[in-house]
Scaffold this active site. Structure first.
Site, PDB file in Angstrom:
ATOM      1  N   TYR A 298       0.858  -1.249   0.073  1.00  0.00           N
ATOM      2  CA  TYR A 298      -0.039   0.107  -0.103  1.00  0.00           C
ATOM      3  C   TYR A 298       0.930   1.103  -0.112  1.00  0.00           C
ATOM      4  CZ  TYR A 298      -3.395   3.543   1.702  1.00  0.00           C
ATOM      5  OH  TYR A 298      -4.147   4.671   1.742  1.00  0.00           O
TER       6      TYR A 298
ATOM      7  N   ASP B  81       9.254   2.833  -0.107  1.00  0.00           N
ATOM      8  CA  ASP B  81       8.233   3.574   0.424  1.00  0.00           C
ATOM      9  C   ASP B  81       8.325   2.948   2.071  1.00  0.00           C
ATOM     10  OD1 ASP B  81       5.925   4.575   1.867  1.00  0.00           O
ATOM     11  OD2 ASP B  81       4.479   3.798   0.435  1.00  0.00           O
TER      12      ASP B  81
ATOM     13  N   LYS C 253       4.212   8.888   9.022  1.00  0.00           N
ATOM     14  CA  LYS C 253       4.009   8.496  10.250  1.00  0.00           C
ATOM     15  C   LYS C 253       4.644   8.867  11.177  1.00  0.00           C
ATOM     16  CE  LYS C 253       1.041   4.869   8.346  1.00  0.00           C
ATOM     17  NZ  LYS C 253       1.102   4.438   7.025  1.00  0.00           N
TER      18      LYS C 253
HETATM   19  C1  LIG Z   1       0.234   4.853   5.829  1.00  0.00           C
HETATM   20  C2  LIG Z   1       1.205   4.653   4.403  1.00  0.00           C
HETATM   21  C3  LIG Z   1       0.889   5.472   3.418  1.00  0.00           C
HETATM   22  C4  LIG Z   1       0.109   6.687   3.089  1.00  0.00           C
HETATM   23  O1  LIG Z   1       0.519   7.544   4.396  1.00  0.00           O
HETATM   24  P1  LIG Z   1      -0.894   8.725   4.778  1.00  0.00           P
HETATM   25  O2  LIG Z   1      -0.161   9.565   5.678  1.00  0.00           O
HETATM   26  O3  LIG Z   1      -1.907   7.708   5.545  1.00  0.00           O
HETATM   27  O4  LIG Z   1      -1.406   9.197   3.575  1.00  0.00           O
HETATM   28  C5  LIG Z   1       1.891   5.320   2.397  1.00  0.00           C
HETATM   29  N1  LIG Z   1       2.525   4.225   2.090  1.00  0.00           N
HETATM   30  C6  LIG Z   1       2.839   3.409   3.373  1.00  0.00           C
HETATM   31  C7  LIG Z   1       3.826   2.321   3.218  1.00  0.00           C
HETATM   32  C8  LIG Z   1       1.952   3.479   4.483  1.00  0.00           C
HETATM   33  O5  LIG Z   1       1.991   2.681   5.321  1.00  0.00           O
END
Ligand SMILES: *Cc1c(COP(=O)(O)O)cnc(C)c1O
Length: 457
Positions: free
Chosen positions: A169, A264, A292
């Site tokens: 994701y 990511d 995060k």
């Molecule tokens: C949470 C997350 C996102 C999205 O971040 P948001 O702050 O919710 O927009 C993208 N990539 C990864 C791997 C994530 O865990």
């Protein structure tokens, strides 16, 4: 027989629980009332879908307060929290150092839309402790960070297609709300209404842990691929820990094809250490994204790369990206306070050791009882999987039927004062605020919960 018995009881004595059976449901009167009202304001009553408790029992709990590793809901129920706002709260809730710094900075105003020294301060903390980024740009969410990283990769390479993996994701931007079609290498299919088919045509979705699939993708779309994007360690659809060899292979195949490798690390960044999964694997991504934890509980995202690649971002270069609240001083303050705590020597070692002990003691119990249950874990991330597989590395390896068992476990845990994310596909997080006492208490609740799940009490 004797050998197997010995093996069975080789764990801690504390691993053998009392079977208390199902506990009565906690009161959710106030939460349910708030939820009814929320449904009149927001689709599904929430501002982010997973919060709606669609795949577990009951209505969502409305949280009133958090402190350390505890949260309290609107009905006054207290929980040991392993969701940690889905990852950011590695120091636990309402950490005094973060609260003080934020309160101090807030006295001078909330936002200026002009540079502040606080941005430098957070950037320096990050760049000095991270050999994978030379220049960075702050955003206000992980989604934005990843969306911008993709644009940068396209702008830098002059190519359009990206390769992503089923089971990863990357936030909710159009190019990334794409899932695998049928066949080994396919154009993606949109995984949300409203994403144009033409966007999905630029995203190739392949399975994780499959060298042939990515080789085939690069053959089929020769000279068209701008970037391969992968979660540092995929942790949004179970915890899909990839082999060292595979991650190194990704780096090589990207190099061979002049495509950029994007990690990511919105979850893994600052969770596995300041250099995230890149350091864990010793593999240098071309672009990395964080989110995060970086904001200490306030909205911050970030992407970074070499100075050369970042030179393509406006106003230095032609790849446009901006944000009214990017680098917001209050959010920067929270990030500075949090990362300062994390940079203390031994921080990650202690946290990871605590998590390992927690995960392994639960596993010993489940194994001794022959439960089809595995605790996968890395750093301070853990995932409960109802499986007998030794490893789960792809989205396909997860049995959707097993989520029925998670649903029961989730209910039993809430009823025993343990809060975990309301979906069996989500991982849990241990924070520095969880002490041995809470981990022991949680472990006991989990063991009792497993007894209920497997004995149908
Ligand atoms: C949470 C997350 C996102 C999205 O971040 P948001 O702050 O919710 O927009 C993208 N990539 C990864 C791997 C994530 O865990």
């Amino acid at each position: 027989m004797l050998e197997s018995l010995k093996k069975m009881f080789s764990g801690n004595e504390g691993d053998l629980p009392v079977h208390t059976g199902s506990k009565p449901d906690i009161s959710r009167e106030k939460s349910a009332e708030l939820y009814e009202k929320a449904k009149t304001f927001f689709p599904g009553g929430v501002n982010s879908p997973v919060r709606a408790f669609k795949s577990v029992y009951g209505t969502p709990l409305f949280i009133q307060k958090g402190d350390g590793c505890y949260v309290w809901d609107a009905d006054g129920n207290q929980f040991i929290d392993f969701c940690g706002s889905w990852g950011p709260l590695i120091l636990g809730h309402n950490h005094p150092k973060i609260r003080e710094k934020v309160t101090e900075v807030m006295q001078n105003g909330m936002s200026f839309g002009a540079p502040t020294a606080l941005e430098n301060e957070l950037a320096e903390l990050i760049i000095k402790n991270n050999k994978f980024v030379e220049k960075i740009r702050f955003t206000s969410s992980g989604t934005e960070a990843v969306m911008s990283a993709i644009r940068l990769a396209r702008g830098y390479t002059g190519k359009d297609k990206i390769i992503k993996f089923e089971g990863c994701y990357h936030g909710h931007s159009d190019s990334l709300l794409v899932k695998a079609g049928s066949g080994l290498v396919t154009f993606g299919e949109t995984s949300s209404q409203g994403v144009p088919k033409s966007f999905a045509l630029e995203t190739i979705v392949i399975p994780l842990n499959d060298k042939d699939a990515i080789k085939a993708a690069f053959e089929q779309f020769k000279d068209e691929v701008a970037a391969v994007i992968i979660e540092g360690i995929p942790a949004n659809n179970g915890l899909l820990i990839q082999d060292q060899d595979y991650v190194e292979f990704l780096q090589q195949i990207c190099k061979d094809n002049k495509a950029l490798l994007i990690f990511d690390e919105v979850i893994t960044g600052f969770r596995l250490g300041f250099e995230g999964a890149a350091a864990h694997y010793g593999v240098k991504p071309d672009i990395v994204t964080y989110g995060k934890i970086i904001g200490g509980g306030l909205p911050v995202g970030m992407y970074g790369a070499s100075a050369e690649i970042m030179g393509h971002i406006s106003p230095d270069g032609g790849v446009y990206q901006a944000g009214t609240l990017s680098g917001n001083p209050v959010a920067m303050a929270a990030g500075i306070a949090q990362l300062t705590e994390l940079s203390r020597s031994g921080f990650y070692k202690d946290l990871n050791a605590k998590t390992t002990e927690f995960a392994e003691s639960i596993q010993r119990f489940a194994t001794a009882r022959n439960y089809k249950f595995k605790v996968f874990h890395v750093g301070s991330i853990f995932w409960f999987a109802f499986t007998d597989k030794e490893a789960i590395k792809t989205a396909e390896d997860i049995d959707p039927q097993s989520m029925d068992k998670f649903k029961v476990l989730h209910r039993e845990l809430l009823n025993r004062g343990i809060y975990i994310g309301p979906s069996g596909y989500e991982v849990g997080f241990v924070s520095a605020a969880h002490t041995k006492i809470e981990l022991e208490k949680a472990k006991r609740a989990i063991l009792e919960g497993l007894d209920v799940v497997f004995r149908n009490k």
